[in-house]
Design an enzyme around this catalytic site. Structure first.
Site, short mmCIF file in Angstrom:
data_model
loop_
_atom_site.label_atom_id
_atom_site.label_comp_id
_atom_site.label_asym_id
_atom_site.label_seq_id
_atom_site.Cartn_x
_atom_site.Cartn_y
_atom_site.Cartn_z
N ASP A 13 -45.56 -39.84 79.00
CA ASP A 13 -44.09 -39.74 78.97
C ASP A 13 -43.65 -40.02 77.54
OD1 ASP A 13 -41.38 -39.93 79.34
OD2 ASP A 13 -41.46 -41.27 81.04
N ASP A 49 -52.99 -39.59 83.77
CA ASP A 49 -52.18 -38.79 84.70
C ASP A 49 -51.01 -38.15 83.96
OD1 ASP A 49 -51.11 -41.29 84.18
OD2 ASP A 49 -50.48 -41.70 86.23
P1 IMP Z 1 -45.31 -43.80 78.59
O1 IMP Z 1 -45.67 -45.07 77.88
O2 IMP Z 1 -43.81 -43.59 78.56
O3 IMP Z 1 -46.04 -42.60 78.07
O4 IMP Z 1 -45.63 -44.00 80.13
C1 IMP Z 1 -46.91 -44.09 80.59
C2 IMP Z 1 -47.04 -44.46 82.03
O5 IMP Z 1 -45.80 -44.51 82.70
C3 IMP Z 1 -47.85 -43.43 82.79
O6 IMP Z 1 -49.23 -43.65 82.69
C4 IMP Z 1 -47.33 -43.58 84.20
O7 IMP Z 1 -48.01 -44.62 84.86
C5 IMP Z 1 -45.89 -43.97 83.99
N1 IMP Z 1 -44.99 -42.79 84.10
C6 IMP Z 1 -44.38 -42.11 83.11
N2 IMP Z 1 -43.64 -41.09 83.58
C7 IMP Z 1 -43.80 -41.12 84.91
C8 IMP Z 1 -43.31 -40.27 85.98
O8 IMP Z 1 -42.57 -39.29 85.80
N3 IMP Z 1 -43.71 -40.62 87.23
C9 IMP Z 1 -44.53 -41.68 87.50
N4 IMP Z 1 -45.01 -42.48 86.53
C10 IMP Z 1 -44.66 -42.20 85.25
#
Ligand code: IMP
Length: 183
Positions: free
Chosen positions: A107, A104
């Protein structure tokens, strides 16, 4: 759930259902061309990717398999910890398979980077990533993402499978969450 049902909790609509449908259609076309002579296995990451997976795989003009993983990366906050734990593993043996991870949102990239390394250790033929959203400003790790739907600003977004504290996943559009909800 429609945007008006969120009242003041939604700041701004970034993508409508039509924007998402159209972009996923384009990505599906590209993926289908790239994997023309290959049997691709779609791997979704629960729970945020459920809507993307459902619409993306239906946009593909032929049959594909899918499997799911669940990992923990976020608690009830809005920042990634980088600490990843497998809550549900794949049911499929991916050795020798062409794996396309369907996500989805990326981040910091910490979660996906960990998942990618984990899957690569199982000796698949290839592992590529397809994500609907990416926040470029938040990237903490270099991660090669072959298919990106939309680049978005560094704000917390909800809807179309994305949640805050398990809420708003059923919002039809994708929008930014009003800061008063999480601050
Ligand atoms: P990362 O490890 O920071 O890339 O985060 C990964 C996970 O965090 C994603 O698969 C989402 O489930 C959640 N996530 C990151 N940013 C958002 C956001 O803006 N809204 C909702 N969920 C987020």
């Amino acid at each position: 759930m429609d945007a008006e049902h969120m009242g003041a909790d939604l700041d701004e609509i970034l993508f409508t259902e039509e924007d998402i449908r159209q972009r996923l259609g384009e990505l599906a076309e590209q993926v289908w061309q790239d994997y023309a002579d290959k049997d691709v296995l779609l791997v979704g990451v629960l729970r945020g990717a459920i809507m993307v997976m459902a619409d993306f795989m239906r946009a593909l003009p032929g049959s594909v398999e899918m499997d799911w993983m669940a990992v923990s990366s976020y608690g009830s906050g809005t920042k990634s910890s980088g600490v990843v734990r497998i809550l549900k593993d794949l049911d499929t043996d991916i050795s020798g398979r062409h794996v396309l991870i369907v996500e989805d949102i990326i981040d910091s990239g910490l979660t996906l980077s960990w998942i990618r390394t984990n899957l690569l250790s199982r000796r698949p033929a290839s592992v590529e990533i397809c994500t609907l959203l990416r926040k470029p400003e938040a990237a903490k790790v270099e991660i090669d993402v072959r298919y990106v739907g939309f680049e978005i600003p560094n704000a917390f977004v909800v809807g179309y499978g994305l949640d805050f504290d398990e809420k708003y996943r059923n919002l039809r559009v994708i929008g930014t969450l009003a800061p008063h909800v999480y601050s």
